[in-house]
Design a protein around this motif. Structure first.
Motif, short mmCIF file in Angstrom:
data_model
loop_
_atom_site.label_atom_id
_atom_site.label_comp_id
_atom_site.label_asym_id
_atom_site.label_seq_id
_atom_site.Cartn_x
_atom_site.Cartn_y
_atom_site.Cartn_z
N ARG A 83 -6.13 0.29 5.91
CA ARG A 83 -4.89 0.48 5.15
C ARG A 83 -5.03 1.54 4.06
O ARG A 83 -4.21 1.62 3.15
CB ARG A 83 -4.45 -0.85 4.51
N GLY A 105 0.83 -1.20 0.00
CA GLY A 105 0.00 0.00 0.00
C GLY A 105 0.85 1.24 0.00
O GLY A 105 1.28 1.73 -1.04
N CYS A 106 1.17 1.73 1.20
CA CYS A 106 1.80 3.05 1.31
C CYS A 106 3.29 3.03 0.98
O CYS A 106 3.85 4.05 0.59
CB CYS A 106 1.59 3.59 2.71
N LEU A 107 3.94 1.90 1.19
CA LEU A 107 5.40 1.77 0.99
C LEU A 107 6.22 2.68 1.90
O LEU A 107 7.37 2.99 1.60
CB LEU A 107 5.79 2.00 -0.48
N GLU A 108 5.60 3.14 2.98
CA GLU A 108 6.41 3.90 3.93
C GLU A 108 6.13 3.46 5.36
O GLU A 108 6.27 4.23 6.30
CB GLU A 108 6.29 5.41 3.73
N GLU A 109 5.69 2.23 5.50
CA GLU A 109 5.53 1.59 6.79
C GLU A 109 4.52 2.26 7.71
O GLU A 109 4.78 2.44 8.90
CB GLU A 109 6.90 1.48 7.49
N VAL A 110 3.41 2.68 7.18
CA VAL A 110 2.30 3.10 8.04
C VAL A 110 0.98 2.39 7.74
O VAL A 110 0.05 2.51 8.52
CB VAL A 110 2.02 4.63 8.02
N CYS A 111 0.90 1.66 6.61
CA CYS A 111 -0.39 1.05 6.29
C CYS A 111 -0.47 -0.39 6.76
O CYS A 111 -1.56 -0.93 6.96
CB CYS A 111 -0.69 1.15 4.80
N GLY A 112 0.68 -1.05 6.92
CA GLY A 112 0.69 -2.42 7.44
C GLY A 112 0.43 -3.49 6.41
O GLY A 112 0.35 -4.67 6.74
N SER A 116 0.01 6.11 -2.12
CA SER A 116 0.06 4.65 -2.02
C SER A 116 -0.15 4.04 -3.40
O SER A 116 -0.73 4.68 -4.29
CB SER A 116 -1.05 4.16 -1.10
N CYS A 156 8.45 -3.04 2.52
CA CYS A 156 8.82 -1.71 2.03
C CYS A 156 10.06 -1.18 2.74
O CYS A 156 10.91 -0.54 2.14
CB CYS A 156 7.66 -0.74 2.17
N SER A 157 10.16 -1.47 4.05
CA SER A 157 11.29 -0.92 4.80
C SER A 157 12.46 -1.91 4.87
O SER A 157 13.43 -1.66 5.56
CB SER A 157 10.85 -0.51 6.21
N TYR A 197 -7.64 5.97 12.06
CA TYR A 197 -7.93 4.90 13.00
C TYR A 197 -9.13 5.27 13.87
O TYR A 197 -9.98 4.43 14.16
CB TYR A 197 -6.70 4.59 13.87
N MET A 255 -0.41 -0.80 13.27
CA MET A 255 -1.01 -0.77 11.94
C MET A 255 -1.57 -2.14 11.54
O MET A 255 -1.78 -2.41 10.36
CB MET A 255 -0.01 -0.24 10.92
N PRO A 286 7.44 -3.65 13.90
CA PRO A 286 8.15 -2.64 13.09
C PRO A 286 8.01 -1.24 13.65
O PRO A 286 8.83 -0.37 13.33
CB PRO A 286 7.50 -2.74 11.71
#
Lengths: 249, 657
Positions: free
Chosen positions: B38, A62-69, B208, A83-84, B136, A155, A222
């Motif tokens: 997500r 999804g986000c590729l910056e480690e916030v969407c999980g 995203s 991603c990370s 959230y 996440m 993470p």
């Protein structure tokens, strides 16, 4: 070096009921690349290392910056976000597998819906009266806000569950992420009005007592969430809750 | 109440709309290509604006309105912006009640910080993951309604089309389960599209990978207008990566971060070794009042120009420094960590360096679409409608066009998404009360047939020589090169031709996967067609708009500005006075005196400035209009321009000092 390569070994599976198999890919290396960009390269020309043309690899992201999980997978055996996972920090060949604790949908993609179900079970929400203008909320001590913030970064990626020996097919254990959320909402000034309901869940089968204290969860998270602190705190709350219930009877 | 509502998209706007509809007791079917938790809204870092005036600066929703309109160069519909800014403080209170872990002052009140395009501390924030925290909180409320059986989620379902009846009214949707490719049609009395931005049209962006814009494109191809498509925000600060451009939030500058390059481009020293005297803080020099917090379009063009036109980037590369180290920002490291930890974490993980120790290296990256699906302006009673031109079809969030104008101010996106969703919800509830009738079954079976035929066509594409992912890269490169920071008509004409070529080559894609479970190659190929279509709306709008406005910068049509010393107060010029009178007559309003009369003692305008203002007024008359694109099969879209509602304040020249 222009001809530097990245060697991937990917566990593949056609669908939920098929048998897994392995395929190897080799893609050009670019500076700073992560596992996702290596996978993206394979899609441009889906040919294996031994020259076989195959269908493109499926993975969740999804986000590729480690916030969407979304992009959790096992990378060289460790549950983490792809991603990370920077290629230069990984030993090659890089071995990619789907999580083992969830049903595989295809290749590296799994069904993590039980995690969202668990959030329902523990009533992970603040029971507000309504969405109309009712004035400001209670003030919150900045120290408490900092404590709550750590848990609100969860996440639902599932790394803690994948790493947990107690979380498996033969147990109902809800796992660290949900316990962290129970702890978070029990801290909220309004959220704590549902504390008893959450602790009832936590006392029952699959609750906090099923934790075997392996502490893998906190090692793989993470976001660095102190999950074992939440487990200890909820353990304490459950004990008190049990005593209170006994006294009431 | 009878009737059902369908909401497509589970980011901030979709969740906000869902909560309002469910709260009214109406059942909602919520569709999302990913588990809603997500959604891309989680990526927003910096914060959400509300003029709560908690820092004793005399802030007020009126000033928030003016900042938003001015920052967006007067393309935003004014009564809507007014509503949004008035409602913002209540929205913050509600989010706080829902448990968002906003940062606090020592006494326990909500803390606020400063963002670009304003002089006030107006932005509430939760660390540097505000979007995630807001998402959230709304996700949790929706889960509550899900547990109470008022909301049914369809996660991993992709929206394919609106189901329209013979009269052109929207009666539901067709969607595809991406786990097994099954297409189904769903009945609803009202549908709301809340599917977010189109970053993937630009290949790499801060968005995203799910932000294809395909849903917007699909309803556009079904007759919804696409408005202001050419207004694409390029964020000044991102980390360039092989897979995406990672956002470095504006809050870094809000907390004291400073943008600079070495005075000597050949200076190879470690940046921490370079003293202030050898640094060019070019934003601070050029804009002493706003400094590093000029609006995004301005900051982006300055950074771009320093690197590309002047070749002064770090080591000759397209990068500048963003310095938040305690030594230069004057802030305590621990405090910074508490307020910006989430951003620092991204930089540490992906760039491998510590922003507290050493300046970050950044470059602008495609970030946000101000344009989107057209929704109608406020109704006679002043109500915001969130309604597209297709009856029964609503829209909210980044996917629609109306709150931001030609450029979005930082921290207005989370606000406009939530406000839009909160507004769309009740409007849909009203709509279904007056439109309870059921559509004929054939309306649904026809759409199902159409979608299955389309799927079969794409699945059967296996003899050509094109690769969908490679074609997507080409699309992204072409759009980024011609349709982002600097635009020229020659390049845009070539881009339109290129998009035509890509559309032809699309039919030649080898999908290379005809299987059923989670067939991403197939789904992506289908979406790619829609991305190419949407790209045409953006590029054609940019081609036809011969001016500079907000994010749309076409240097060949830039008005020549007088020298700094000759700049004066626009209210002192005859051209402006005449223009304002015309606007007042046209909109039937009388603007507040402060917009028309300069304070006593203001110097008369220099002749050069008078001349500039005459040209500026001509430009406003020609171009302060909404761009409306109508889709055409196998052709370029039709474009028309429509007047903007300007009932709150007259435009003024956008000069940041």
């Amino acid at each position: 070096m222009a001809d530097k390569k990245v060697h991937l070994i990917v566990k593949r599976q056609e669908g939920p009921d098929s048998a897994p198999y392995w395929e190897e890919f080799e893609v050009p290396h670019t500076p700073g690349m992560n596992v996702i960009s290596a996978l993206m390269e394979t899609r441009l020309n889906p040919v294996t290392r031994d020259g076989k043309r195959v269908r493109p690899v499926t993975w969740d992201s999804g986000c590729l910056e480690e916030v969407c999980g979304a992009c959790s997978m096992l990378i060289n055996g460790r549950p983490r976000q792809s991603c990370s996972a920077l290629v230069d920090n990984l030993e090659q060949p890089i071995r990619l597998e789907p999580f083992s604790k969830f049903p595989v949908l295809r290749d590296l993609m799994v069904d993590r819906s039980p995690m969202f179900e668990a959030l329902k079970r523990i009533k992970a929400w603040v029971p507000v009266d309504g969405t109309y203008a009712m004035g400001p909320a209670e003030k919150i001590d900045p120290a408490q806000q900092q404590e709550m913030y750590k848990y609100s970064e969860c996440m639902t990626c599932g790394c803690c569950l994948e790493a947990c020996p107690q979380y498996n097919d033969s147990s109902a254990f809800v796992g660290a992420s949900a316990i962290g959320q129970a702890y978070l909402f029990n801290m909220n000034p309004t959220g704590k009005t549902l504390k008893d309901d959450r602790l009832d869940e936590m006392m029952g089968p699959g609750g906090v007592v099923d934790c075997g204290n392996a502490q893998n969860c906190v090692r793989v998270c993470p976001k660095g969430i102190p999950l074992t602190d939440a487990i200890a705190a909820i353990g304490g709350q459950v004990t008190l809750h049990a005593v209170k219930r006994l006294l009431r009877q | 109440m009878s009737g059902r509502v369908i909401i497509v998209g589970g980011g901030l706007a979709g969740l906000a709309a869902t909560i309002k509809v469910a709260e009214a007791g109406v059942p909602v079917d919520l569709f999302s290509v990913v588990p809603v938790k997500r959604s891309h809204s989680v990526c927003a870092q910096g914060g959400i604006n509300a003029a709560k005036n908690m820092k004793g600066e005399g802030d007020h929703p009126d000033i928030h309105v003016t900042d938003t309109l001015f920052g967006g160069e007067y393309l935003a519909d004014q009564p809507l912006v007014r509503r949004m800014c008035d409602e913002a403080p209540n929205i913050i209170d509600l989010l706080d009640r829902m448990g968002v872990t906003f940062n606090r002052t020592p006494e326990g009140f909500l803390d606020f910080r400063r963002f670009g395009g304003t002089l006030h501390n107006r932005t509430a924030f939760a660390g540097a993951t505000t979007g995630q925290q807001l998402m959230y909180a709304l996700d949790e409320q929706v889960r509550r309604y899900e547990a109470a059986s008022l909301v049914e989620k369809y996660e991993y379902w992709e929206f394919l089309s609106a189901v329209k009846d013979g009269e052109g009214r929207c009666r539901g949707i067709a969607a595809m389960n991406i786990w097994d490719r099954e297409v189904k049609v769903f009945r609803a009395n009202a549908v709301c599209i809340c599917t977010g931005g189109p970053g993937m049209v630009f290949g790499k962006s801060t968005n995203s990978v799910i932000n294809t814009g395909a849903a917007a494109s699909r309803v556009w191809q079904q007759g919804v207008w696409y408005a202001n498509g050419e207004f694409i925000q390029v964020h000044p600060t991102s980390i360039p990566g092989a897979d995406k451009l990672r956002l470095i939030s504006e809050s870094v500058r809000g907390e004291g971060g400073r943008v600079w390059v070495p005075r000597n481009p050949a200076d190879k020293r470690d940046p921490v070794e370079i003293p202030d005297s050898d640094r060019d803080y070019f934003l601070e020099t050029k804009y002493p009042k706003y400094g590093n917090l000029v609006p995004r379009d301005v900051a982006t063009r300055e950074i771009f120009s320093v690197c590309v036109d002047e070749n002064r980037g770090i080591n000759g590369e397209n990068m500048v420094y963003l310095d938040i180290t305690p030594a230069r920002s004057g802030k305590d490291g621990e405090v910074l960590e508490r307020k910006l930890g989430g951003v620092f974490e991204i930089y540490r993980k992906f760039a491998g360096d510590d922003p507290i120790q050493r300046p970050m290296r950044i470059f602008p990256g495609m970030h946000y679409s101000m344009g989107g699906l057209w929704v109608s302006p406020v109704d006679g009673g002043g109500q915001v409608r969130q309604k597209t031109n297709v009856p029964g079809l609503f829209s909210a969030g980044e996917v629609e066009f109306q709150y931001l104008g030609a450029n979005r101010l930082g921290a207005n996106s989370l606000l406009s998404c939530i406000f839009g969703g909160f507004t769309a919800g009740p409007r849909m509830v009203e709509w279904i009360a007056s439109h309870p009738e059921e559509a004929d079954e054939s309306v649904y079976s026809d759409e199902l047939k159409r979608q299955n035929a389309e799927n079969d066509k794409v699945l059967g594409m296996n003899s050509g020589g094109e690769n969908a992912f490679a074609l997507h890269r080409e699309l992204g490169q072409a759009m980024t090169a011609q349709c982002t920071v600097v635009r020229r008509n020659e390049g845009l004409r070539q881009l339109m031709d290129k998009l035509g070529e890509l559309e032809e080559r699309w039919s030649d894609i080898d999908v290379n996967d005809a299987s059923t479970p989670v067939n991403q190659s197939f789904a992506f190929t289908r979406a790619l067609f829609d991305m190419i279509q949407l790209a045409k709306a953006m590029a054609k709008g940019a081609l036809l708009r011969d001016e500079c406005r907000g994010a749309h910068y076409k240097p060949d049509f830039d008005l020549e500005k007088p020298e700094k010393e000759q700049l004066g107060d626009h209210r002192m010029t005859d051209a402006y006075k005449g223009f304002v009178r015309e606007l007042e007559a046209k909109h039937g309003v009388e603007y507040d005196a402060k917009f028309k009369e300069a304070p006593a003692g203001t110097a008369p305008a220099a002749p050069e400035f008078q001349e500039y203002m005459r040209n500026w007024v001509e430009q406003q008359k020609r171009w302060s209009k909404t761009t409306l694109a109508t889709w055409k099969p196998n052709a370029e879209p039709d474009i028309e321009f429509r007047d903007v509602v300007m009932t709150c304040e007259p435009p003024k020249p956008r000069i940041y000092k």
